[in-house]
Design a protein around this motif. Structure first.
Motif, PDB file in Angstrom:
ATOM      1  N   ALA A 158      50.076  -4.541 -40.810  1.00 60.19           N
ATOM      2  CA  ALA A 158      50.443  -4.777 -42.212  1.00 60.19           C
ATOM      3  C   ALA A 158      51.090  -6.152 -42.387  1.00 60.19           C
ATOM      4  CB  ALA A 158      51.384  -3.678 -42.694  1.00 60.19           C
ATOM      5  N   SER A 159      51.843  -6.589 -41.378  1.00 55.14           N
ATOM      6  CA  SER A 159      52.520  -7.889 -41.451  1.00 55.14           C
ATOM      7  C   SER A 159      51.745  -8.983 -40.724  1.00 55.14           C
ATOM      8  CB  SER A 159      53.933  -7.777 -40.867  1.00 55.14           C
ATOM      9  OG  SER A 159      53.895  -7.303 -39.534  1.00 55.14           O
ATOM     10  N   ASP A 183      45.485 -21.017 -29.851  1.00 60.49           N
ATOM     11  CA  ASP A 183      44.153 -20.540 -30.262  1.00 60.49           C
ATOM     12  C   ASP A 183      44.241 -19.069 -30.666  1.00 60.49           C
ATOM     13  OD1 ASP A 183      43.121 -23.029 -29.614  1.00 60.49           O
ATOM     14  OD2 ASP A 183      42.619 -22.436 -27.575  1.00 60.49           O
ATOM     15  N   THR A 184      44.705 -18.828 -31.881  1.00 61.47           N
ATOM     16  CA  THR A 184      44.890 -17.453 -32.337  1.00 61.47           C
ATOM     17  C   THR A 184      44.281 -17.246 -33.725  1.00 61.47           C
ATOM     18  OG1 THR A 184      47.057 -17.931 -33.343  1.00 61.47           O
ATOM     19  CG2 THR A 184      47.046 -17.216 -31.034  1.00 61.47           C
ATOM     20  N   ILE A 185      43.951 -16.006 -33.993  1.00 62.45           N
ATOM     21  CA  ILE A 185      43.531 -15.573 -35.328  1.00 62.45           C
ATOM     22  C   ILE A 185      44.386 -14.361 -35.679  1.00 62.45           C
ATOM     23  CG2 ILE A 185      41.671 -14.641 -36.749  1.00 62.45           C
ATOM     24  CD1 ILE A 185      39.687 -16.082 -34.975  1.00 62.45           C
ATOM     25  N   THR A 186      44.896 -14.342 -36.903  1.00 64.14           N
ATOM     26  CA  THR A 186      45.781 -13.258 -37.321  1.00 64.14           C
ATOM     27  C   THR A 186      45.014 -12.189 -38.087  1.00 64.14           C
ATOM     28  OG1 THR A 186      47.676 -14.755 -37.455  1.00 64.14           O
ATOM     29  CG2 THR A 186      47.861 -12.666 -38.627  1.00 64.14           C
ATOM     30  N   ILE A 187      45.192 -10.942 -37.655  1.00 59.26           N
ATOM     31  CA  ILE A 187      44.616  -9.799 -38.372  1.00 59.26           C
ATOM     32  C   ILE A 187      45.675  -9.255 -39.322  1.00 59.26           C
ATOM     33  CG2 ILE A 187      43.731  -7.448 -38.180  1.00 59.26           C
ATOM     34  CD1 ILE A 187      42.650  -8.093 -35.471  1.00 59.26           C
ATOM     35  N   THR A 188      45.337  -9.156 -40.589  1.00 64.72           N
ATOM     36  CA  THR A 188      46.228  -8.573 -41.591  1.00 64.72           C
ATOM     37  C   THR A 188      45.462  -7.514 -42.364  1.00 64.72           C
ATOM     38  OG1 THR A 188      47.400 -10.687 -41.820  1.00 64.72           O
ATOM     39  CG2 THR A 188      47.760  -9.036 -43.527  1.00 64.72           C
ATOM     40  N   GLN A 244      38.761  -9.165 -47.589  1.00 66.35           N
ATOM     41  CA  GLN A 244      39.615  -9.822 -46.592  1.00 66.35           C
ATOM     42  C   GLN A 244      39.247  -9.363 -45.191  1.00 66.35           C
ATOM     43  OE1 GLN A 244      43.684  -9.083 -47.678  1.00 66.35           O
ATOM     44  NE2 GLN A 244      43.593 -10.323 -49.541  1.00 66.35           N
ATOM     45  N   ILE A 245      38.992  -8.068 -45.060  1.00 63.67           N
ATOM     46  CA  ILE A 245      38.582  -7.544 -43.753  1.00 63.67           C
ATOM     47  C   ILE A 245      37.273  -8.193 -43.315  1.00 63.67           C
ATOM     48  CG2 ILE A 245      37.736  -5.492 -42.550  1.00 63.67           C
ATOM     49  CD1 ILE A 245      39.714  -3.835 -44.213  1.00 63.67           C
ATOM     50  N   GLY A 246      36.322  -8.291 -44.250  1.00 64.24           N
ATOM     51  CA  GLY A 246      35.033  -8.901 -43.929  1.00 64.24           C
ATOM     52  C   GLY A 246      35.164 -10.362 -43.549  1.00 64.24           C
ATOM     53  N   ALA A 247      36.048 -11.083 -44.254  1.00 63.81           N
ATOM     54  CA  ALA A 247      36.258 -12.495 -43.936  1.00 63.81           C
ATOM     55  C   ALA A 247      36.841 -12.665 -42.539  1.00 63.81           C
ATOM     56  CB  ALA A 247      37.186 -13.125 -44.980  1.00 63.81           C
TER      57      ALA A 247
END
Length: 274
Positions: free
Chosen positions: A144-145, A157-162, A204-207
């Motif tokens: 959630a955060s 080298d990171t990608i954030t899942i929200t 947002q999930i799809g992106a």
């Protein structure tokens, strides 16, 4: 001059025998291991570079696994969000039915009963959509955060899942009712807003999923290129090393023959004393 106390010829033959034998051993070691660098002395700089590349490849392979897991999480969340979207569509249909003047009041009670059950089902799906024991859509997990996922060989080298909170209260539908015509009319506006919220969450999930797919492709390309570079540095050239081995074998055999001949020289000199 010819002497018998010191066999210089034999010493020279032994010296070259040792050199040739070492070359033969080195060539055999490289051919059997498939590596051009079997010890640091073979190529110190090359070994250092190869070790760094091998480390990067290992990290990238784990990054590929991370990206794959992240994609699975997003797909799971999207599946739950899709179900919630379908429920909201059904709730809109029920609200539309109840808001119609052609629907008798007694029928609204049955409509509202299903409507209430669907509200509960939204919360059930939001909490029941889980990955590794974490609920993804009820706002209680770390997603959630925002959760950072490593997708490269560097810490940056990171990608954030929200993931959004898609519970009935968050969507603003928890207290809706279609038990009367007026409440059903009001519910339609709230449901329309809830549908938009879920649609935005799915977008947002799809992106994010799309980004992870491109990251996975990039990781695969990087890994392939690094493995090719490491091969150029570390892997042995079979043809060249086989030629070195053949040459060393011939030299070794020649040195052994020379050593044998050199050991016989003092005996020949002794005949002069007779």
């Amino acid at each position: 001059m010819p002497v018998i106390s010191t066999n210089l010829a034999a010493n020279a033959a032994v010296s070259y025998l040792n050199i040739n034998s070492q070359q033969e051993t080195s060539a055999l070691s490289k051919l059997s291991s498939g590596s051009r660098i079997t010890s640091a002395s073979d190529d110190a700089a090359g070994l250092a570079i190869s070790t760094r590349i091998s480390s990067d490849v290992t990290v990238l392979q784990q990054a590929a696994t991370n990206a794959s897991q992240a994609t699975a999480i997003l797909q799971t969340a999207d599946g739950g969000a899709s179900n919630i979207s379908d429920i909201l569509a059904r709730m809109e249909s029920l609200a539309s039915e109840s808001s119609s003047g052609t629907t008798v009041q007694s029928s609204r009670a049955y409509i509202n009963s299903e409507f209430s059950q669907l509200i509960s089902e939204i919360d059930s799906i939001a909490s029941g959509t889980r990955y590794s024991g974490q609920s993804l859509l009820d706002g209680t997990s770390s997603f959630a955060s925002g959760v950072s996922v490593m997708v490269g060989s560097s810490g940056s080298d990171t990608i954030t899942i929200t993931l959004s909170d898609l519970t009935s209260s968050s969507l603003g539908v928890s207290s809706l009712s279609v038990s009367t015509q007026s409440s059903a009319v009001s519910a339609l506006d709230a449901l329309s807003s809830a549908v938009d919220t879920v649609s935005n969450a799915r977008a947002q999930i799809g992106a994010q999923e799309s980004r992870f797919n491109f990251a996975s492709s990039s990781i695969s390309t990087q890994t392939q290129n690094l493995q090719a570079a490491n091969s150029a540095i570390k892997d042995v050239d079979i043809a060249s090393e086989q030629a070195t081995l053949s040459s060393a074998e011939v030299k070794t055999q020649a040195a052994v023959s020379a050593e044998t001949a050199a050991n016989q020289m003092p005996q020949y000199l002794l005949k002069l004393l007779g």
